[in-house]
Design an enzyme around this catalytic site. Sequence first.
Site, PDB file in Angstrom:
ATOM      1  N   LYS A   1       0.854  -1.184   0.000  1.00 16.29           N
ATOM      2  CA  LYS A   1       0.000   0.000   0.000  1.00 16.29           C
ATOM      3  C   LYS A   1       0.889   1.233   0.000  1.00 16.29           C
ATOM      4  CE  LYS A   1      -4.432   0.473   2.267  1.00 16.29           C
ATOM      5  NZ  LYS A   1      -5.049   0.448   3.591  1.00 16.29           N
TER       6      LYS A   1
HETATM    7  C1  E4P Z   1      -8.162   1.472   3.495  1.00 17.45           C
HETATM    8  O1  E4P Z   1      -7.576   0.517   3.075  1.00 17.45           O
HETATM    9  C2  E4P Z   1      -8.075   2.034   4.854  1.00 17.45           C
HETATM   10  O2  E4P Z   1      -7.510   1.092   5.741  1.00 17.45           O
HETATM   11  C3  E4P Z   1      -9.394   2.399   5.432  1.00 17.45           C
HETATM   12  O3  E4P Z   1     -10.499   1.891   4.838  1.00 17.45           O
HETATM   13  C4  E4P Z   1      -9.448   3.598   6.283  1.00 17.45           C
HETATM   14  O4  E4P Z   1     -10.742   3.904   6.672  1.00 17.45           O
HETATM   15  P1  E4P Z   1     -11.135   4.837   7.895  1.00 17.45           P
HETATM   16  O5  E4P Z   1     -11.617   6.120   7.318  1.00 17.45           O
HETATM   17  O6  E4P Z   1     -12.236   4.088   8.569  1.00 17.45           O
HETATM   18  O7  E4P Z   1      -9.927   4.971   8.767  1.00 17.45           O
END
Ligand code: E4P
Length: 219
Positions: free
Chosen positions: A84
């Site tokens: 990522k």
């Molecule tokens: C994506 O891969 C992220 O981990 C994630 O969905 C973050 O979401 P949040 O806004 O709930 O922190």
Amino acid sequence: MKLFLDTANISEIEKGLQWGVISGVTTNPSLVAKEKASSFHEHVKKIAEIVKGPVSAEVISTKTDDMIKEARVLSALDPNIVIKIPMTKEGMSATKKLSEEGVPINVTLVFSPQQALLAALAGATYVSPFIGRLDDIGEDGVGLVYDISKLFLVHDFNTQIIAASIRHPRHVFEVAAAGAHIITLPFKVLEQMFNHPLTNIGIKKFLEDWEVYIKDHGN
Ligand code: E4P
């Protein structure tokens, strides 16, 4: 269409897999930090061994060369690891280099169709638009998935959309309809998706009727 779990919690992952509906996992530094694992790498490796599908692990560095170094270490942990990388100029340089080497990249923190386009051009395997965080500031998260999906379709990009930052079950249905290939869910939302009061009422009634039948007729 696939569902991933957005968590670094082993017991949530095990439950999701047991229910037969989860085929991958995404993590981020905040989710990993919450687990307080003694080793980040060991923890990610353990997740990848359990899941046997794509597991996104995020780099922490902000410079291209450092991101590449980190990505190589993470990639070596398991063949299912996806790297990522945040949507920055440095991140896209790293995405380009690593994807040319065959490393699957999930470009994260995507908040506009233009950013998604850049990620696809850099060779990303996945792009992660954050739905809930856009809704939080009064913008249209689901609309973003629709726009990216249209853009990728018109221009024939192979990059897959992982709808992320999902807050509730309605988001799931809406982003699926808008063209997300994958939806990554917090465990709580996955659990909520199973629930409907009419299902519970229906099961209760079937069992009650069955009891009456068995009493009258035996097995
Ligand atoms: C994506 O891969 C992220 O981990 C994630 O969905 C973050 O979401 P949040 O806004 O709930 O922190």
